[in-house]
Design a protein around this motif. Structure first.
Motif, PDB file in Angstrom:
ATOM      1  N   MET A  84       0.845  -1.163   0.000  1.00 37.52           N
ATOM      2  CA  MET A  84       0.000   0.000   0.000  1.00 37.52           C
ATOM      3  C   MET A  84       0.899   1.237   0.000  1.00 37.52           C
ATOM      4  N   ARG A  85       0.508   2.227  -0.794  1.00 35.63           N
ATOM      5  CA  ARG A  85       1.281   3.473  -0.871  1.00 35.63           C
ATOM      6  C   ARG A  85       0.411   4.645  -0.442  1.00 35.63           C
ATOM      7  N   VAL A  86       1.003   5.514   0.405  1.00 37.40           N
ATOM      8  CA  VAL A  86       0.327   6.715   0.895  1.00 37.40           C
ATOM      9  C   VAL A  86       1.206   7.908   0.546  1.00 37.40           C
ATOM     10  N   ALA A  87       0.602   8.940  -0.039  1.00 36.06           N
ATOM     11  CA  ALA A  87       1.344  10.154  -0.387  1.00 36.06           C
ATOM     12  C   ALA A  87       0.826  11.320   0.442  1.00 36.06           C
ATOM     13  N   PHE A  88       1.774  12.075   1.022  1.00 35.54           N
ATOM     14  CA  PHE A  88       1.461  13.308   1.733  1.00 35.54           C
ATOM     15  C   PHE A  88       1.932  14.448   0.838  1.00 35.54           C
ATOM     16  N   VAL A  89       0.976  15.239   0.339  1.00 35.85           N
ATOM     17  CA  VAL A  89       1.264  16.228  -0.694  1.00 35.85           C
ATOM     18  C   VAL A  89       0.856  17.618  -0.239  1.00 35.85           C
ATOM     19  N   CYS A  90       1.702  18.578  -0.575  1.00 32.50           N
ATOM     20  CA  CYS A  90       1.440  19.978  -0.289  1.00 32.50           C
ATOM     21  C   CYS A  90       2.074  20.788  -1.427  1.00 32.50           C
ATOM     22  N   VAL A 115       5.601   5.227   2.053  1.00 31.45           N
ATOM     23  CA  VAL A 115       5.245   6.633   2.225  1.00 31.45           C
ATOM     24  C   VAL A 115       5.953   7.463   1.167  1.00 31.45           C
ATOM     25  N   VAL A 116       5.182   8.297   0.484  1.00 35.32           N
ATOM     26  CA  VAL A 116       5.698   9.197  -0.542  1.00 35.32           C
ATOM     27  C   VAL A 116       5.344  10.613  -0.110  1.00 35.32           C
ATOM     28  N   THR A 117       6.236  11.548  -0.352  1.00 33.48           N
ATOM     29  CA  THR A 117       5.901  12.937  -0.063  1.00 33.48           C
ATOM     30  C   THR A 117       6.453  13.826  -1.156  1.00 33.48           C
ATOM     31  N   GLY A 118       5.832  14.967  -1.327  1.00 31.93           N
ATOM     32  CA  GLY A 118       6.314  15.922  -2.318  1.00 31.93           C
ATOM     33  C   GLY A 118       5.379  17.107  -2.419  1.00 31.93           C
ATOM     34  N   THR A 174      15.040  17.801   2.300  1.00 32.37           N
ATOM     35  CA  THR A 174      14.867  18.761   1.217  1.00 32.37           C
ATOM     36  C   THR A 174      13.506  18.546   0.568  1.00 32.37           C
ATOM     37  N   PRO A 175      12.699  19.592   0.487  1.00 36.68           N
ATOM     38  CA  PRO A 175      11.429  19.460  -0.224  1.00 36.68           C
ATOM     39  C   PRO A 175      11.677  18.979  -1.654  1.00 36.68           C
ATOM     40  N   ARG A 176      10.756  18.182  -2.152  1.00 38.67           N
ATOM     41  CA  ARG A 176      10.906  17.621  -3.489  1.00 38.67           C
ATOM     42  C   ARG A 176       9.588  17.727  -4.242  1.00 38.67           C
ATOM     43  N   GLU A 177       9.705  17.628  -5.548  1.00 30.55           N
ATOM     44  CA  GLU A 177       8.515  17.678  -6.391  1.00 30.55           C
ATOM     45  C   GLU A 177       7.880  16.299  -6.451  1.00 30.55           C
ATOM     46  N   VAL A 178       6.572  16.259  -6.314  1.00 34.76           N
ATOM     47  CA  VAL A 178       5.845  15.018  -6.497  1.00 34.76           C
ATOM     48  C   VAL A 178       5.394  14.987  -7.961  1.00 34.76           C
ATOM     49  N   THR A 179       5.543  13.843  -8.587  1.00 30.29           N
ATOM     50  CA  THR A 179       5.212  13.752 -10.008  1.00 30.29           C
ATOM     51  C   THR A 179       3.850  13.111 -10.231  1.00 30.29           C
ATOM     52  N   PHE A 180       3.301  13.405 -11.356  1.00 29.20           N
ATOM     53  CA  PHE A 180       2.040  12.796 -11.785  1.00 29.20           C
ATOM     54  C   PHE A 180       2.176  11.278 -11.781  1.00 29.20           C
ATOM     55  N   GLU A 181       3.313  10.786 -12.256  1.00 33.02           N
ATOM     56  CA  GLU A 181       3.548   9.347 -12.337  1.00 33.02           C
ATOM     57  C   GLU A 181       3.538   8.706 -10.944  1.00 33.02           C
ATOM     58  N   GLU A 182       4.145   9.378  -9.974  1.00 36.99           N
ATOM     59  CA  GLU A 182       4.139   8.842  -8.608  1.00 36.99           C
ATOM     60  C   GLU A 182       2.716   8.726  -8.082  1.00 36.99           C
ATOM     61  N   LEU A 183       1.921   9.746  -8.340  1.00 39.37           N
ATOM     62  CA  LEU A 183       0.569   9.773  -7.806  1.00 39.37           C
ATOM     63  C   LEU A 183      -0.347   8.757  -8.482  1.00 39.37           C
ATOM     64  N   GLN A 184       0.051   8.282  -9.641  1.00 40.36           N
ATOM     65  CA  GLN A 184      -0.740   7.263 -10.323  1.00 40.36           C
ATOM     66  C   GLN A 184      -0.740   5.938  -9.576  1.00 40.36           C
ATOM     67  N   SER A 185       0.291   5.708  -8.769  1.00 40.26           N
ATOM     68  CA  SER A 185       0.427   4.395  -8.133  1.00 40.26           C
ATOM     69  C   SER A 185       0.194   4.425  -6.620  1.00 40.26           C
ATOM     70  N   VAL A 186      -0.447   5.464  -6.116  1.00 41.82           N
ATOM     71  CA  VAL A 186      -0.713   5.504  -4.675  1.00 41.82           C
ATOM     72  C   VAL A 186      -2.150   5.116  -4.375  1.00 41.82           C
ATOM     73  N   ASP A 187      -2.330   4.595  -3.168  1.00 43.63           N
ATOM     74  CA  ASP A 187      -3.665   4.200  -2.729  1.00 43.63           C
ATOM     75  C   ASP A 187      -4.389   5.346  -2.029  1.00 43.63           C
ATOM     76  N   SER A 219      -1.278  22.341  -8.971  1.00 43.38           N
ATOM     77  CA  SER A 219      -1.155  21.898 -10.355  1.00 43.38           C
ATOM     78  C   SER A 219      -1.297  20.397 -10.571  1.00 43.38           C
ATOM     79  N   VAL A 220      -1.785  19.670  -9.582  1.00 39.99           N
ATOM     80  CA  VAL A 220      -2.010  18.240  -9.752  1.00 39.99           C
ATOM     81  C   VAL A 220      -3.505  17.998  -9.622  1.00 39.99           C
ATOM     82  N   CYS A 221      -4.109  17.459 -10.647  1.00 42.07           N
ATOM     83  CA  CYS A 221      -5.553  17.258 -10.655  1.00 42.07           C
ATOM     84  C   CYS A 221      -5.943  16.017  -9.863  1.00 42.07           C
TER      85      CYS A 221
END
Length: 149
Positions: free
Chosen positions: A1-7, A36-39, A66-79, A90-92
């Motif tokens: 399972m993948r969880v992304a924390f995005v801001c 866990v993914v963040t960006g 270091t803050p990093r950019e989260v990509t569209f591709e990363e967000l495609q595979s999160v639960d 800018s992420v729909c």
């Protein structure tokens, strides 16, 4: 399972949530089960100083993160995609494959330490509750799978 924390900036709330999630994974022994993914959509140059300070108070060193950019591709595979109240511009959300939750938290940037502590404590409680939910969901899925075997 993948969880992304995005801001937007990935310099405050999402960094705190990630630190607490990493601790939850370790303490609950689920490093292999939950990733866990963040960006951010427009990452800052560094984690906000006030965030570094209040996280040090509870045993986390975010100074070297270091803050990093989260990509569209990363967000495609999160639960689960958890946004912090900044609507990750800018992420729909319609393009996210998983469930989206917005925690609607105040931005700690420029706030006094007590306000940042309150934001931190709210994030800590929400991350813990999220892990309770995710692990209950995983246990239910495992029990269901065992019954169908």
């Amino acid at each position: 399972m993948r969880v992304a924390f995005v801001c937007v900036q990935n310099a405050g709330r999402s960094q705190m949530a990630t630190a607490f999630a990493e601790r939850e994974r370790r303490e609950r022994g689920v490093e292999e089960q939950i990733e866990v993914v963040t960006g951010g959509t427009q990452p800052a140059d560094h984690v906000h100083e006030e965030v570094v300070g209040v996280m040090e108070e509870v045993g986390f060193d975010l100074a070297d993160r270091t803050p990093r950019e989260v990509t569209f591709e990363e967000l495609q595979s999160v639960d689960y995609v958890v946004t912090m109240g900044c609507s990750a511009e800018s992420v729909c959300p319609a393009s996210w494959s998983g469930e989206n939750r917005d925690w609607d938290l105040d931005d700690p940037d420029g706030r006094d330490p007590q306000e940042v502590r309150e934001i931190r404590d709210t994030i800590e409680a929400r991350v813990s509750a999220l892990f309770d939910e995710l692990l209950a969901e995983t246990a239910t899925a495992t029990t269901t799978d065992e019954r169908t075997d």
